[in-house]
Design an enzyme around this catalytic site. Sequence first.
Site, PDB file in Angstrom:
ATOM      1  N   ARG A  52       0.908  -1.278   0.020  1.00 61.95           N
ATOM      2  CA  ARG A  52       0.023   0.002  -0.101  1.00 61.95           C
ATOM      3  C   ARG A  52       0.986   1.268  -0.090  1.00 61.95           C
ATOM      4  O   ARG A  52       0.508   2.242  -0.691  1.00 61.95           O
ATOM      5  CB  ARG A  52      -0.957  -0.046   1.176  1.00 61.95           C
ATOM      6  CG  ARG A  52      -1.864   1.246   1.203  1.00 61.95           C
ATOM      7  CD  ARG A  52      -2.922   1.035   2.303  1.00 61.95           C
ATOM      8  NE  ARG A  52      -2.464   1.231   3.722  1.00 61.95           N
ATOM      9  CZ  ARG A  52      -3.068   0.779   4.810  1.00 61.95           C
ATOM     10  NH1 ARG A  52      -4.347   0.379   4.640  1.00 61.95           N
ATOM     11  NH2 ARG A  52      -2.523   1.054   6.049  1.00 61.95           N
ATOM     12  N   ARG A 105      10.180  18.478  -7.836  1.00 61.85           N
ATOM     13  CA  ARG A 105      11.774  18.526  -8.538  1.00 61.85           C
ATOM     14  C   ARG A 105      12.689  19.073  -7.716  1.00 61.85           C
ATOM     15  O   ARG A 105      13.902  18.765  -7.814  1.00 61.85           O
ATOM     16  CB  ARG A 105      11.529  18.871  -9.956  1.00 61.85           C
ATOM     17  CG  ARG A 105      10.907  18.104 -10.985  1.00 61.85           C
ATOM     18  CD  ARG A 105      10.782  18.748 -12.242  1.00 61.85           C
ATOM     19  NE  ARG A 105       9.896  20.089 -12.299  1.00 61.85           N
ATOM     20  CZ  ARG A 105       9.724  20.791 -13.218  1.00 61.85           C
ATOM     21  NH1 ARG A 105      10.099  20.255 -14.401  1.00 61.85           N
ATOM     22  NH2 ARG A 105       9.184  21.835 -13.123  1.00 61.85           N
ATOM     23  N   LYS A 151      -2.623   6.856   1.346  1.00 62.05           N
ATOM     24  CA  LYS A 151      -2.268   7.129   2.727  1.00 62.05           C
ATOM     25  C   LYS A 151      -1.157   8.456   2.740  1.00 62.05           C
ATOM     26  O   LYS A 151      -0.169   7.956   3.142  1.00 62.05           O
ATOM     27  CB  LYS A 151      -1.921   6.016   3.454  1.00 62.05           C
ATOM     28  CG  LYS A 151      -2.152   6.097   4.841  1.00 62.05           C
ATOM     29  CD  LYS A 151      -2.143   4.939   5.557  1.00 62.05           C
ATOM     30  CE  LYS A 151      -1.924   4.796   7.062  1.00 62.05           C
ATOM     31  NZ  LYS A 151      -3.272   5.633   7.718  1.00 62.05           N
ATOM     32  N   GLU A 184     -15.922   5.880   5.369  1.00 68.76           N
ATOM     33  CA  GLU A 184     -15.196   5.291   6.231  1.00 68.76           C
ATOM     34  C   GLU A 184     -15.333   6.223   7.368  1.00 68.76           C
ATOM     35  O   GLU A 184     -15.536   7.321   7.563  1.00 68.76           O
ATOM     36  CB  GLU A 184     -13.732   5.078   5.946  1.00 68.76           C
ATOM     37  CG  GLU A 184     -12.811   6.320   5.301  1.00 68.76           C
ATOM     38  CD  GLU A 184     -11.660   5.943   4.871  1.00 68.76           C
ATOM     39  OE1 GLU A 184     -10.922   4.980   4.982  1.00 68.76           O
ATOM     40  OE2 GLU A 184     -10.988   6.934   4.180  1.00 68.76           O
TER      41      GLU A 184
HETATM   42  N1  PMP Z   1      -9.277   4.607   6.995  1.00 68.44           N
HETATM   43  C1  PMP Z   1      -8.285   5.539   7.067  1.00 68.44           C
HETATM   44  C2  PMP Z   1      -8.496   6.859   6.742  1.00 68.44           C
HETATM   45  C3  PMP Z   1      -6.888   5.285   8.022  1.00 68.44           C
HETATM   46  O1  PMP Z   1      -6.229   6.146   8.098  1.00 68.44           O
HETATM   47  C4  PMP Z   1      -6.950   3.855   8.269  1.00 68.44           C
HETATM   48  C5  PMP Z   1      -5.704   3.624   9.371  1.00 68.44           C
HETATM   49  N2  PMP Z   1      -4.561   3.458   8.367  1.00 68.44           N
HETATM   50  C6  PMP Z   1      -7.867   2.837   8.172  1.00 68.44           C
HETATM   51  C7  PMP Z   1      -9.085   3.169   7.343  1.00 68.44           C
HETATM   52  C8  PMP Z   1      -7.575   1.520   8.426  1.00 68.44           C
HETATM   53  O2  PMP Z   1      -6.596   1.039   7.673  1.00 68.44           O
HETATM   54  P1  PMP Z   1      -5.757  -0.153   8.200  1.00 68.44           P
HETATM   55  O3  PMP Z   1      -6.499  -1.361   8.563  1.00 68.44           O
HETATM   56  O4  PMP Z   1      -4.809  -0.433   7.353  1.00 68.44           O
HETATM   57  O5  PMP Z   1      -5.076   0.481   9.544  1.00 68.44           O
END
Ligand code: PMP
Length: 314
Positions: A52, A105, A151, A184
């Site tokens: 990722r 750059r 991320k 989420e």
């Molecule tokens: N959504 C967001 C915005 C996050 O920051 C995270 C934490 N990394 C997750 C979902 C959950 O991802 P993971 O299970 O890989 O920690």
Amino acid sequence: MARQIYLDGTIVPEHEAHISVFDHGLLYGDGVFEGIRAYGGRVFRLREHLVRLYAGAKSIMLDIGMPMEQMARAVVDTLRANDRRDGYVRLVVTRGVGDLGLDPRKCKGPTVFIIADDIALYPREVYEEGMSVITVTTCRVNAAALDPAIKSLNYLNNILARTEVNRAGAHEGILLNSQGFVTEATGDNVFIVKNGRLLTPPEHSGLLVGVTRNAVMELARRAGIEVVEPAVTKHMLYTADECFLTGTAAEVVAVRDIDGRRISEEIPGPMTRMLRAAFHELTMVEGELIFPEEAEGAAVAAVCPGARAGVGAA
Ligand code: PMP
């Protein structure tokens, strides 16, 4: 003992781990990061986290400058340097040091640092009684503008949502996308249970595909539970049989109420409890060993008691 930090290829005590004020990670949030867990001497799904991270870096055209294998080694080395078998690892790759213009750059090469520390989980009662969650008014950033699958070091969207949560006195917040569908939580993925099926919003609703989310979906399928990824509405949240959040830090945590509406009588519900227990089991058996020599030692000791302490030596 001072924490030992991995910084650009060397491990240094935290008071020597300095980042330039000209680093574009700091100036512009230009970079990517990961949060990873170690459980009982194993790093949970390290490869998945790195895949990722590298995908996010590729998407923003950031050359990490080291192969994934070397990065995996750096994570394990950082845990070893801190004598840690359990904890949280924060791995950060920034665009690096440049000047005050935002053109990438200008940066000579990435800055990579890794911290291994304790993780502040929610208090025990949150896991026992469930979380109080609100749907926030802040929309999840549109994937056409900045894909939440990256991320990135820019978490302002999530932080703005978090300030709403704080003002409401809740534990967590769920963000909707600009069409009004559930995406989420501020740092976790969302699941609901309805009529024995497990539902979670699809990636295209605009979310980070969590490593914990993937693990929980796998565990559910292994247990014969049907897992689907439909568009999820607020109505579906409010009428769910169970709801829980997943994340590297939070693990699997039940939701008690959403926008002041209690989800069900029994919190955590049966599927949440089952998946939480299965997830815990998985973390104990899966993952790269941080101290493989101890496992080898343990194996020798089991076969030949006393060998480890040198008792058996001639
Ligand atoms: N959504 C967001 C915005 C996050 O920051 C995270 C934490 N990394 C997750 C979902 C959950 O991802 P993971 O299970 O890989 O920690």
